[in-house]
Every structure is written in C-alpha cells, then in structure tokens.
Design an enzyme around this catalytic site. Structure first.
Site, PDB file in Angstrom:
ATOM      1  CE  LYS A 175      -1.477  -1.009   3.717  1.00  0.00           C
ATOM      2  NZ  LYS A 175      -1.460  -2.340   4.218  1.00  0.00           N
TER       3      LYS A 175
ATOM      4  NE  ARG B 289      -3.766  -1.057   9.712  1.00  0.00           N
ATOM      5  CZ  ARG B 289      -3.099  -0.117   8.892  1.00  0.00           C
ATOM      6  NH1 ARG B 289      -2.953   0.175   8.329  1.00  0.00           N
ATOM      7  NH2 ARG B 289      -1.978  -1.427   8.588  1.00  0.00           N
TER       8      ARG B 289
ATOM      9  NE  ARG C 215       7.482  -2.316   6.318  1.00  0.00           N
ATOM     10  CZ  ARG C 215       5.628  -2.341   6.417  1.00  0.00           C
ATOM     11  NH1 ARG C 215       5.429  -2.145   5.202  1.00  0.00           N
ATOM     12  NH2 ARG C 215       5.565  -3.030   7.195  1.00  0.00           N
TER      13      ARG C 215
ATOM     14  NE  ARG D 178       6.555  -0.084  10.413  1.00  0.00           N
ATOM     15  CZ  ARG D 178       5.066  -0.954   9.561  1.00  0.00           C
ATOM     16  NH1 ARG D 178       5.086  -0.120   8.492  1.00  0.00           N
ATOM     17  NH2 ARG D 178       4.684  -1.148  10.394  1.00  0.00           N
TER      18      ARG D 178
ATOM     19  NE  ARG E 128       1.638  -4.847  11.016  1.00  0.00           N
ATOM     20  CZ  ARG E 128       2.973  -4.371  10.887  1.00  0.00           C
ATOM     21  NH1 ARG E 128       4.039  -5.599  10.657  1.00  0.00           N
ATOM     22  NH2 ARG E 128       2.476  -3.854   9.480  1.00  0.00           N
TER      23      ARG E 128
HETATM   24  P1  ADP Z   1       1.123  -2.032   7.386  1.00  0.00           P
HETATM   25  O1  ADP Z   1       2.402  -1.687   7.167  1.00  0.00           O
HETATM   26  O2  ADP Z   1       0.594  -3.027   8.609  1.00  0.00           O
HETATM   27  O3  ADP Z   1      -0.138  -1.431   6.767  1.00  0.00           O
HETATM   28  P2  ADP Z   1       1.028   0.893   9.202  1.00  0.00           P
HETATM   29  O4  ADP Z   1       2.261   1.510   9.267  1.00  0.00           O
HETATM   30  O5  ADP Z   1      -0.834   1.098   8.516  1.00  0.00           O
HETATM   31  O6  ADP Z   1       1.787  -0.778   8.892  1.00  0.00           O
HETATM   32  O7  ADP Z   1       0.276   0.943  10.568  1.00  0.00           O
HETATM   33  C1  ADP Z   1       1.035   0.284  11.899  1.00  0.00           C
HETATM   34  C2  ADP Z   1       0.620   0.135  12.822  1.00  0.00           C
HETATM   35  O8  ADP Z   1      -0.181   1.610  13.527  1.00  0.00           O
HETATM   36  C3  ADP Z   1      -0.420  -0.858  13.077  1.00  0.00           C
HETATM   37  O9  ADP Z   1      -0.509  -2.043  13.690  1.00  0.00           O
HETATM   38  C4  ADP Z   1      -2.005   0.350  13.971  1.00  0.00           C
HETATM   39  O10 ADP Z   1      -1.258  -0.248  15.187  1.00  0.00           O
HETATM   40  C5  ADP Z   1      -1.915   1.672  14.196  1.00  0.00           C
HETATM   41  N1  ADP Z   1      -2.285   2.371  12.960  1.00  0.00           N
HETATM   42  C6  ADP Z   1      -2.616   2.517  11.361  1.00  0.00           C
HETATM   43  N2  ADP Z   1      -3.145   3.175  10.901  1.00  0.00           N
HETATM   44  C7  ADP Z   1      -4.414   2.505  11.812  1.00  0.00           C
HETATM   45  C8  ADP Z   1      -5.557   2.928  11.901  1.00  0.00           C
HETATM   46  N3  ADP Z   1      -6.380   3.034  10.615  1.00  0.00           N
HETATM   47  N4  ADP Z   1      -6.381   2.045  12.993  1.00  0.00           N
HETATM   48  C9  ADP Z   1      -5.672   1.869  13.666  1.00  0.00           C
HETATM   49  N5  ADP Z   1      -4.489   1.863  14.033  1.00  0.00           N
HETATM   50  C10 ADP Z   1      -3.597   2.238  13.127  1.00  0.00           C
HETATM   51  P1  ADP Z   2       2.119  -1.905   3.309  1.00  0.00           P
HETATM   52  O1  ADP Z   2       2.139  -0.512   3.307  1.00  0.00           O
HETATM   53  O2  ADP Z   2       0.878  -2.240   2.543  1.00  0.00           O
HETATM   54  O3  ADP Z   2       2.277  -2.684   4.481  1.00  0.00           O
HETATM   55  P2  ADP Z   2       4.710  -1.617   1.533  1.00  0.00           P
HETATM   56  O4  ADP Z   2       4.396  -0.099   0.002  1.00  0.00           O
HETATM   57  O5  ADP Z   2       5.811  -1.056   2.984  1.00  0.00           O
HETATM   58  O6  ADP Z   2       3.474  -2.380   1.774  1.00  0.00           O
HETATM   59  O7  ADP Z   2       5.371  -3.264   1.156  1.00  0.00           O
HETATM   60  C1  ADP Z   2       6.142  -4.172   2.132  1.00  0.00           C
HETATM   61  C2  ADP Z   2       7.713  -4.546   2.078  1.00  0.00           C
HETATM   62  O8  ADP Z   2       7.178  -4.885   0.920  1.00  0.00           O
HETATM   63  C3  ADP Z   2       8.464  -2.829   0.542  1.00  0.00           C
HETATM   64  O9  ADP Z   2       9.716  -3.783   2.141  1.00  0.00           O
HETATM   65  C4  ADP Z   2       8.587  -3.318  -0.151  1.00  0.00           C
HETATM   66  O10 ADP Z   2       9.241  -2.695  -0.912  1.00  0.00           O
HETATM   67  C5  ADP Z   2       7.841  -4.120  -0.698  1.00  0.00           C
HETATM   68  N1  ADP Z   2       6.974  -4.934  -1.615  1.00  0.00           N
HETATM   69  C6  ADP Z   2       6.062  -3.768  -1.951  1.00  0.00           C
HETATM   70  N2  ADP Z   2       5.502  -3.766  -3.023  1.00  0.00           N
HETATM   71  C7  ADP Z   2       5.959  -4.682  -3.449  1.00  0.00           C
HETATM   72  C8  ADP Z   2       6.263  -5.478  -4.752  1.00  0.00           C
HETATM   73  N3  ADP Z   2       4.223  -5.237  -5.667  1.00  0.00           N
HETATM   74  N4  ADP Z   2       6.944  -6.947  -4.950  1.00  0.00           N
HETATM   75  C9  ADP Z   2       8.341  -7.172  -4.307  1.00  0.00           C
HETATM   76  N5  ADP Z   2       8.264  -5.840  -3.326  1.00  0.00           N
HETATM   77  C10 ADP Z   2       6.816  -5.077  -2.667  1.00  0.00           C
END
Ligand code: ADP
Ligand code: ADP
Length: 216
Positions: free
Chosen positions: A15, A90, A129, A162, A173
């Site tokens: 995302k 979410r 990541r 992270r 998660r």
């Molecule tokens: P991901 O890579 O899993 O999509 P995020 O960076 O979006 O991770 O989220 C990391 C953490 O931040 C989540 O596990 C949660 O604790 C918190 N968080 C992020 N967005 C939300 C939301 N919309 N509602 C509640 N908690 C959130």
């Molecule tokens: P999210 O926000 O959904 O948690 P991220 O965009 O942070 O996901 O991506 C999670 C990990 O996967 C990162 O290390 C990123 O570089 C990698 N990644 C994202 N998209 C792809 C893809 N299409 N193929 C391979 N690796 C990816």
C-alpha cells in the site's frame, strides 16, 4: 469536489509503495496513518506514547484517537484537492467517520483499490522491509534495496527495521487485519467502489493495474 482514494489491503502488501507513486502521478497528498503515528512516536508526543502501546502489540490504535488524527491531517491545505489514504480507514467505525468528515467539506471516496497477496508473500515483504527514519521512504532488502546499505537514496537518512515487522508481529497484524479490517471489503464493494488488484506482481505491474482500474 475533493477526491479521496482509499488503499485497502493487508500489512506488507504494498500500500505505502503504491500510495507514494499514485500521489506523484495524481498530485494528490499521501496520507499514511502508520507514518503519522510513527512521526508522533519519533517526536515523543502524547499521541505517540498512546499509540506505541498498541503498535508494539500489533493491535489497532483506538478509533477515536485515529479518527481525530486523520481529521486534523486531511483538513490541512495540501489535501484541498483530496488525498491518497494509506492505512485508513481500518475499521467500519473509521469508514463511517470518514464519510461524515468528507461530507462536511465536499469530498468523496472516489475508489477503493483492494490490493491482495497470499500470507507468505506478506510475511516475506514486511519482514524484509527497511523504512527511512526521516520521511518513511520504503525499501526491501531483496526486492528494492537502497543503493547503499542502510541509507535512504532519497534523503540520506538511515534505514531501520520497524519493530512490528518481525515475523511473529507481522503474523499477528495479519490476524488483526482479517478480524477488524476485512469487513471493509464488503462495505466498499456494496458501495460500488471496490477495485480488486493483484498485489503479487512486481511494483510497476501493480501500478499499471491500479492506474488502469482507476482511470478506465
Ligand atoms: P502496515 O504496513 O501493516 O500497513 P501501518 O504502518 O499502516 O502498517 O500501521 C502500523 C501500525 O499503526 C498498526 O499495526 C496500528 O497499530 C497502527 N495503525 C495504523 N493505521 C491505523 C488505523 N487506521 N487504525 C488503527 N491503528 C492504526
Ligand atoms: P504496506 O504499506 O502495505 O505495509 P509497503 O508498501 O510498505 O506495504 O511494502 C512492504 C514491503 O514490500 C516493502 O519492503 C516494499 O519495498 C516491498 N514491496 C512493495 N510492493 C512490492 C512488490 N510489488 N513486489 C515486491 N516487493 C514489494
């Protein structure tokens, strides 16, 4: 009317990566709830301290706190034309709150790309990541490594893993996502806004599919 695109999908699916590209392409702001919480953590704000206790356990931060943080963010001037929402909403309560907020300032959720991949891919991606300390730029040790190990190509700050990207926490998660966020798939499907995107492809392919679904 201000246009909001909600990126829906499990942790690690891509995302954030796609949100940054879409924001560049559409000139809309990128609003990531996870990044906002991490910024608050870094600056040791009260909100950061509160959020940390939930993030450390891989749980969601309570709806009221999350909603008011997003409200503050999307009422800033750079969201005047709209934004790419990454990680929010979410829960169904957050989704309802978003509808109310947008109604207040003449905005709408235009589309909801729902990016999917099997759990093994999510774990592989999240656990490899590396995140940039300054601005949250995203790397992967294998799939998109930085030019110099440990350093962000974009702003030169250091890259860190992270705490919630350790394998056990990613699995937790994903469980939380299945329980609390999956209901949004039906919510947005019923609203006719869901666009299903295959997240297993390479970054560029996912972007292509996203753009053609959004602008067909
Ligand atoms: P991901 O890579 O899993 O999509 P995020 O960076 O979006 O991770 O989220 C990391 C953490 O931040 C989540 O596990 C949660 O604790 C918190 N968080 C992020 N967005 C939300 C939301 N919309 N509602 C509640 N908690 C959130
Ligand atoms: P999210 O926000 O959904 O948690 P991220 O965009 O942070 O996901 O991506 C999670 C990990 O996967 C990162 O290390 C990123 O570089 C990698 N990644 C994202 N998209 C792809 C893809 N299409 N193929 C391979 N690796 C990816």
């Amino acid at each position: 009317m201000a246009t909001f695109i909600v990126l829906l999908g499990p942790p690690g699916v891509g995302k954030g990566t796609q949100a940054k590209i879409l924001a560049e392409t559409t000139k809309l702001a990128h609003v990531s709830s996870g990044d906002l919480f991490r910024e608050n953590l870094k600056n040791q704000t009260e909100l950061g301290r509160l959020a940390k206790s939930f993030m450390d356990k891989g749980e969601l931060v309570p709806d009221d706190v999350t909603i008011s943080m997003i409200r503050d963010r999307i009422t800033r001037s750079d969201c005047g034309a709209g934004a790419i929402l990454d990680g929010f909403p979410r829960t169904p309560i957050q989704a309802d709150a978003l509808e109310k907020m947008l109604a207040e300032f003449n905005g709408e959720v235009k589309a909801v790309p729902f990016i999917t991949a099997p759990e093994s891919t999510l774990v592989e991606r999240a656990s490899g990541r590396w995140t940039c300390r300054e601005q949250g730029h995203i790397y992967h040790q294998i799939f998109s490594p930085p030019k110099k190990i440990g350093i962000c190509d974009m702003d030169g700050s250091d890259l860190y893993q992270r705490d919630d990207d350790k394998v056990e926490m990613v699995t937790k998660r994903i469980r939380v996502y299945l329980e609390q966020t999956m209901p949004l798939v039906e919510y947005y499907r019923k609203a006719g806004k869901l666009l299903e995107i295959d997240g297993t492809q390479a970054v560029e392919q996912v972007t292509k599919e996203l753009l053609s679904a959004l602008y067909k």
